[in-house]
Design a protein around this motif. Structure first.
Motif, PDB file in Angstrom:
ATOM      1  N   LYS A   2       0.870  -1.236   0.094  1.00  0.00           N
ATOM      2  CA  LYS A   2      -0.154   0.087  -0.026  1.00  0.00           C
ATOM      3  C   LYS A   2       0.746   1.379   0.054  1.00  0.00           C
ATOM      4  O   LYS A   2       1.560   1.640   0.900  1.00  0.00           O
ATOM      5  CB  LYS A   2      -0.923  -0.013   1.234  1.00  0.00           C
ATOM      6  CG  LYS A   2      -1.861   1.077   1.265  1.00  0.00           C
ATOM      7  CD  LYS A   2      -2.652   1.166   2.566  1.00  0.00           C
ATOM      8  CE  LYS A   2      -3.435   0.002   2.717  1.00  0.00           C
ATOM      9  NZ  LYS A   2      -4.503   0.042   3.965  1.00  0.00           N
ATOM     10  N   ALA A   4       1.600   5.095  -0.212  1.00  0.00           N
ATOM     11  CA  ALA A   4       1.140   6.610  -0.399  1.00  0.00           C
ATOM     12  C   ALA A   4       1.907   7.489  -0.924  1.00  0.00           C
ATOM     13  O   ALA A   4       3.336   7.635  -0.877  1.00  0.00           O
ATOM     14  CB  ALA A   4       0.928   6.933   1.236  1.00  0.00           C
ATOM     15  N   GLU A  30      -1.133  -1.030  -4.438  1.00  0.00           N
ATOM     16  CA  GLU A  30      -2.183  -0.361  -3.991  1.00  0.00           C
ATOM     17  C   GLU A  30      -1.726   1.037  -4.047  1.00  0.00           C
ATOM     18  O   GLU A  30      -0.872   1.199  -3.157  1.00  0.00           O
ATOM     19  CB  GLU A  30      -2.981  -0.712  -2.889  1.00  0.00           C
ATOM     20  CG  GLU A  30      -4.113   0.166  -2.336  1.00  0.00           C
ATOM     21  CD  GLU A  30      -4.884  -0.442  -1.198  1.00  0.00           C
ATOM     22  OE1 GLU A  30      -5.770   0.459  -0.537  1.00  0.00           O
ATOM     23  OE2 GLU A  30      -4.485  -1.303  -0.672  1.00  0.00           O
ATOM     24  N   LEU A  32      -2.217   5.101  -3.004  1.00  0.00           N
ATOM     25  CA  LEU A  32      -3.158   5.978  -2.426  1.00  0.00           C
ATOM     26  C   LEU A  32      -2.575   7.674  -2.615  1.00  0.00           C
ATOM     27  O   LEU A  32      -1.339   7.960  -2.396  1.00  0.00           O
ATOM     28  CB  LEU A  32      -3.241   5.999  -0.592  1.00  0.00           C
ATOM     29  CG  LEU A  32      -3.453   4.484  -0.101  1.00  0.00           C
ATOM     30  CD1 LEU A  32      -3.188   4.682   1.314  1.00  0.00           C
ATOM     31  CD2 LEU A  32      -4.995   3.996  -0.542  1.00  0.00           C
ATOM     32  N   GLU A  56      -6.391   5.803  -5.560  1.00  0.00           N
ATOM     33  CA  GLU A  56      -7.354   5.854  -4.352  1.00  0.00           C
ATOM     34  C   GLU A  56      -7.038   7.510  -4.050  1.00  0.00           C
ATOM     35  O   GLU A  56      -5.934   7.612  -3.933  1.00  0.00           O
ATOM     36  CB  GLU A  56      -7.543   5.017  -3.273  1.00  0.00           C
ATOM     37  CG  GLU A  56      -8.534   5.504  -2.317  1.00  0.00           C
ATOM     38  CD  GLU A  56      -8.592   4.535  -0.955  1.00  0.00           C
ATOM     39  OE1 GLU A  56      -9.151   5.316   0.107  1.00  0.00           O
ATOM     40  OE2 GLU A  56      -7.991   3.707  -1.032  1.00  0.00           O
ATOM     41  N   ILE A  58      -7.116  10.401  -1.059  1.00  0.00           N
ATOM     42  CA  ILE A  58      -7.470  10.778   0.279  1.00  0.00           C
ATOM     43  C   ILE A  58      -7.058  12.238   0.439  1.00  0.00           C
ATOM     44  O   ILE A  58      -6.139  12.900   0.110  1.00  0.00           O
ATOM     45  CB  ILE A  58      -6.884   9.956   1.355  1.00  0.00           C
ATOM     46  CG1 ILE A  58      -6.976   8.666   1.084  1.00  0.00           C
ATOM     47  CG2 ILE A  58      -7.241  10.360   2.742  1.00  0.00           C
ATOM     48  CD1 ILE A  58      -6.311   7.389   2.015  1.00  0.00           C
ATOM     49  N   LEU A  82      -3.970  10.362   9.580  1.00  0.00           N
ATOM     50  CA  LEU A  82      -4.346   9.365   8.434  1.00  0.00           C
ATOM     51  C   LEU A  82      -3.353   8.323   8.335  1.00  0.00           C
ATOM     52  O   LEU A  82      -3.598   7.311   7.834  1.00  0.00           O
ATOM     53  CB  LEU A  82      -4.020  10.627   7.130  1.00  0.00           C
ATOM     54  CG  LEU A  82      -4.678  10.030   5.583  1.00  0.00           C
ATOM     55  CD1 LEU A  82      -4.754  11.366   5.104  1.00  0.00           C
ATOM     56  CD2 LEU A  82      -3.452   9.319   5.086  1.00  0.00           C
ATOM     57  N   ALA A  85      -4.428   5.549  10.608  1.00  0.00           N
ATOM     58  CA  ALA A  85      -5.793   5.083  10.100  1.00  0.00           C
ATOM     59  C   ALA A  85      -5.423   3.865   8.684  1.00  0.00           C
ATOM     60  O   ALA A  85      -5.921   3.097   8.895  1.00  0.00           O
ATOM     61  CB  ALA A  85      -6.711   6.106   9.766  1.00  0.00           C
ATOM     62  N   VAL A  86      -4.636   4.396   7.941  1.00  0.00           N
ATOM     63  CA  VAL A  86      -4.600   3.517   6.552  1.00  0.00           C
ATOM     64  C   VAL A  86      -3.297   2.862   6.583  1.00  0.00           C
ATOM     65  O   VAL A  86      -3.333   1.885   5.894  1.00  0.00           O
ATOM     66  CB  VAL A  86      -4.419   4.708   5.334  1.00  0.00           C
ATOM     67  CG1 VAL A  86      -5.818   5.491   5.283  1.00  0.00           C
ATOM     68  CG2 VAL A  86      -3.420   5.490   5.404  1.00  0.00           C
ATOM     69  N   LYS A  87      -2.374   3.084   7.579  1.00  0.00           N
ATOM     70  CA  LYS A  87      -1.193   2.082   7.786  1.00  0.00           C
ATOM     71  C   LYS A  87      -0.482   2.020   6.332  1.00  0.00           C
ATOM     72  O   LYS A  87      -0.363   0.742   5.905  1.00  0.00           O
ATOM     73  CB  LYS A  87      -1.422   0.808   8.317  1.00  0.00           C
ATOM     74  CG  LYS A  87      -2.140   0.913   9.763  1.00  0.00           C
ATOM     75  CD  LYS A  87      -2.236  -0.123  10.466  1.00  0.00           C
ATOM     76  CE  LYS A  87      -2.568   0.061  11.935  1.00  0.00           C
ATOM     77  NZ  LYS A  87      -3.735   0.909  12.445  1.00  0.00           N
ATOM     78  N   PRO A  88       0.007   2.988   5.693  1.00  0.00           N
ATOM     79  CA  PRO A  88       0.601   2.600   4.367  1.00  0.00           C
ATOM     80  C   PRO A  88       2.086   1.949   4.592  1.00  0.00           C
ATOM     81  O   PRO A  88       2.646   2.093   5.557  1.00  0.00           O
ATOM     82  CB  PRO A  88       1.091   4.113   3.749  1.00  0.00           C
ATOM     83  CG  PRO A  88       0.929   4.817   4.851  1.00  0.00           C
ATOM     84  CD  PRO A  88       0.056   4.316   6.050  1.00  0.00           C
TER      85      PRO A  88
END
Length: 377
Positions: A2, A4, A30, A32, A56, A58, A82, A85-88
């Motif tokens: 993930k 970011a 993924e 973000l 995605e 944010i 942030l 919460a999202v733990k990239p």
């Protein structure tokens, strides 16, 4: 993973990092895109383009130009929440505030781990442009904040050797950080394909934000000089209006237009039609990271003229694909521009040389591959 990607504008992220995002998605990651909440006058199409890439979006609060410490603190706290919460798994941040507050927030949140925090210096901004007590004070503040932020990251990417040398001279880079170089953001050479048709009369195009540090006032003065001798020459400015410190007001640009010196073309999502109508692209900027406007112009086969400044000298080979002139020197700029009017074949020769340089060194795919490799992807 993930991943970011943290920036300060959807327009910049969509314009400059679409190839990198696409390659990340192709590798199964993924993505973000963490961006400021859009302003009322922002074009929603930029975020839509990022969504089309499979990313995605944010939002987070950011005052891009402001100097209010309370607002910046709210940015830091919002990013910390942030990231919790999202733990990239990996962070890639670019632009000044995104780099500083993104690095600090990641450290406070504990996500991602330090060895997966990477930042890029895309330009030094207002505080490093020099001149005056206020700018010198801001530079000292920025210097301190950069050093603290860099202690929280694994990799710092630079787009030109001048910026790296300055950061080393100012002792901003901790010994623990890995320093890497990249050739800007690169150019999507499929999108910015070679355009062989050229205007019959001399058309000079500036592409960029309305900022004094972009050399806009020097361009205006040079255009006045050129048009006194060659009234048929056309000077066009294409780019968004900016607000706050260091901006050139729209009202001032409109005065130049009423004088008949320049044409202000407004803002666009697609610069390519404007490049097609130009013979030469001009950027008298005082300092750049690596100037995308010049690289995109060179991708389409346009000759370029730029100030001999950090960033610009990375892509302009003087006398080969364009000319470099002294910074803040409208007389030298005017003399360089006149060469293209006196020799109508010069723009084509230099434009083709620029296209070749882009193909060899600055293609977005080449640049993205290098960045991904340095980030361990």
């Amino acid at each position: 993973m993930k991943i970011a990607i943290l920036g300060n504008q959807a327009r910049a992220m969509g314009n400059f990092w679409s190839v990198l995002i696409r390659q990340m998605r192709d590798k199964g990651h993924e993505v973000l895109c963490i961006l400021p909440s859009p302003l009322p006058d922002e074009d929603p199409a930029w975020e839509a383009a990022l969504l089309e890439l499979g990313a995605e979006i944010i939002h987070y609060p950011l005052d891009r130009k402001g100097l209010n410490p309370l607002r910046d603190l709210s940015t830091l706290l919002a990013l910390r929440s942030l990231f919790k919460a999202v733990k990239p798994d990996l962070l890639f941040a670019f632009t000044i505030k995104a780099v500083i507050y993104g690095a600090l927030a990641a450290a406070l949140a504990g996500h991602p781990p330090k060895n997966r925090r990477h930042v890029m210096i895309t330009g030094l901004g207002y505080s490093f442009e020099g001149g005056g007590l206020v700018r010198n004070l801001l530079m000292q503040v920025a210097r301190c904040m950069y050093r603290i932020a860099f202690m929280c990251v694994h990799t710092v990417f630079f787009q030109n050797n001048d910026d790296r040398a300055l950061f080393e001279k100012l002792s901003i880079l901790p010994h623990s950080v890995a320093v890497r170089m990249c050739k800007g953001t690169g150019v999507d050479l499929d999108r910015f394909a070679l355009q062989t048709e050229r205007p019959a009369s001399p058309v000079f195009l500036f592409v960029g934000r309305l900022l004094e540090a972009k050399g806009l006032r020097e361009l205006y003065q040079a255009a006045r000089m050129v048009k006194q001798e060659f009234p048929e020459a056309s000077f066009r400015i294409l780019g968004p209006v900016e607000r706050g410190v260091g901006s050139v007001s729209l009202e001032e640009v409109q005065v130049w237009q009423r004088e008949g010196i320049i044409e202000y073309m407004g803002e666009t999502r697609d610069v390519r039609p404007y490049l097609a109508e130009a013979g030469v692209v001009v950027l008298p900027s005082w300092r750049e990271g690596t100037p995308c406007s010049l690289m995109e112009a060179m991708g389409t086969g346009r000759a370029v003229v730029a100030a001999d400044a950090p960033g610009s000298r990375e892509v302009v080979r003087d006398g080969v694909n364009g000319y470099l002139v002294p910074v803040k020197n409208p007389e030298a700029l005017a003399a360089a521009l006149k060469r293209f009017i006196v020799d109508p074949t010069l723009a084509e020769r230099m434009g083709m040389a620029g296209r070749g340089l882009m193909e060899r060194e600055f293609g977005a795919g080449i640049v993205a591959d290098g960045i991904l490799r340095d980030m361990g992807l």
